[in-house]
Design a protein around this motif. Structure first.
Motif, short mmCIF file in Angstrom:
data_model
loop_
_atom_site.label_atom_id
_atom_site.label_comp_id
_atom_site.label_asym_id
_atom_site.label_seq_id
_atom_site.Cartn_x
_atom_site.Cartn_y
_atom_site.Cartn_z
N ALA A 122 -25.04 37.89 29.82
CA ALA A 122 -26.08 38.49 29.24
C ALA A 122 -26.03 39.75 28.60
O ALA A 122 -26.73 40.36 27.82
N LEU A 123 -24.73 40.26 28.75
CA LEU A 123 -24.32 41.48 28.36
C LEU A 123 -23.69 41.45 26.86
O LEU A 123 -23.35 42.45 26.16
N VAL A 144 -22.63 49.22 25.91
CA VAL A 144 -22.60 49.79 27.42
C VAL A 144 -21.82 51.07 27.48
O VAL A 144 -21.00 51.46 26.35
N LEU A 145 -21.95 51.72 28.53
CA LEU A 145 -21.00 53.19 28.88
C LEU A 145 -19.99 53.07 29.57
O LEU A 145 -20.45 52.22 30.74
N VAL A 159 -20.01 44.80 23.84
CA VAL A 159 -19.41 43.64 24.81
C VAL A 159 -19.53 42.40 23.66
O VAL A 159 -20.29 41.99 23.27
N ASN A 160 -18.09 42.11 23.54
CA ASN A 160 -17.90 41.13 22.42
C ASN A 160 -17.95 39.72 23.13
O ASN A 160 -18.40 38.63 22.36
N LEU A 201 -15.40 41.59 31.16
CA LEU A 201 -16.17 41.76 29.75
C LEU A 201 -14.92 41.97 28.66
O LEU A 201 -14.23 43.16 28.98
N ASP A 202 -14.94 41.45 27.57
CA ASP A 202 -14.24 41.64 26.65
C ASP A 202 -15.03 43.10 25.43
O ASP A 202 -15.95 42.77 24.95
N LEU A 203 -14.31 44.07 25.47
CA LEU A 203 -14.62 45.19 24.91
C LEU A 203 -13.97 45.59 23.68
O LEU A 203 -14.20 46.63 23.07
#
Length: 236
Positions: free
Chosen positions: A98-99, A104-105, A205-206, A218-220
């Motif tokens: 969902a992200l 995001v921080l 977030v990719n 999460l892939d940032l």
């Protein structure tokens, strides 16, 4: 679990012999089904070979059965916990999905000014406690030169926790700082006492990946790599 040594020697051609072979290899059998079979084999042998004039007390048999049930129960519990862990990991992956495409921080001390010189990524502050004086310093990481400096508490004290802010992308003289990456430093005090303040940086977030243990990551992007859900300080 205790058995007479004479009984152990009488059944030495079956179960104990197998155990001694595996022990020589440094392996321990933990299969609950095989453990149960081995236990029953030894228990029957003990009952057949007990001294008729001094039979084994029923309470000892009950204790031995309880011990094997405990071993079997622990194995069943481990299987249940593994199943629950798998379900938790699946739930985390659904939550993490969902992200995707959201900002995001996370921990970090950079803001980025875009190609147009006006679009600036947000930044954040994680305050350990309330502060009545919070100063932000924006500098060029290549030269260390201070670009801008301002007070975030000019309108009042700041409460403890995570809060997000925007820099206007201009230097202290009001001129556009230009595209590039800039460093953010935070100084915070309360009644003259230093307050721990951690800078936070923006990330997009990719996608969602799976860690070695099955948990969601999460892939940032290539600059920040991967982060866990617990690394996310705020969703923008």
């Amino acid at each position: 679990m205790s058995f007479d040594t004479s009984i152990m020697s009488q059944v030495n051609g079956s179960v104990p012999a197998q155990k001694s072979q595996t022990a020589g290899k440094g392996n321990i059998n933990t299969d609950p089904t095989q453990l149960s079979d081995q236990f029953l084999t030894l228990l029957v042998a003990q009952m057949k070979n007990q001294d008729p004039l001094n039979p084994t007390d029923n309470s000892e048999f009950t204790s031995q059965i309880a011990q094997i049930n405990t071993v079997s129960g622990i194995n069943d519990l481990n299987d249940t916990l593994n199943s629950i862990t798998g379900q938790i990991n699946t739930t985390q992956q659904l939550q993490a999905s969902a992200l995707v495409d959201k900002g995001v921080l996370v921990n970090g001390n950079q803001v980025v000014v875009g190609e147009d010189g006006k679009t600036v990524t947000p930044f954040g502050i994680d305050l350990a406690s309330d502060a009545d004086n919070v100063k932000v310093t924006i500098s060029d990481p290549a030269t260390g030169e201070v670009v801008d400096q301002y007070d975030l508490t000019r309108d009042g004290p700041m409460q403890a926790g995570v809060q997000s802010f925007y820099w206007d992308g201009k230097d202290s003289a009001g001129n556009e700082a230009g595209k590039g990456n800039y460093s953010v430093a935070i100084e915070a005090t309360n009644n003259g006492e230093e307050v721990k303040a951690s800078p936070l940086r923006y990330a997009l977030v990719n996608g969602v990946a799976k860690d070695a243990d099955g948990s969601a990551m999460l892939d940032l992007g290539p600059m920040l790599g991967k982060a866990s859900l617990s690394d996310i300080k705020q969703i923008l």
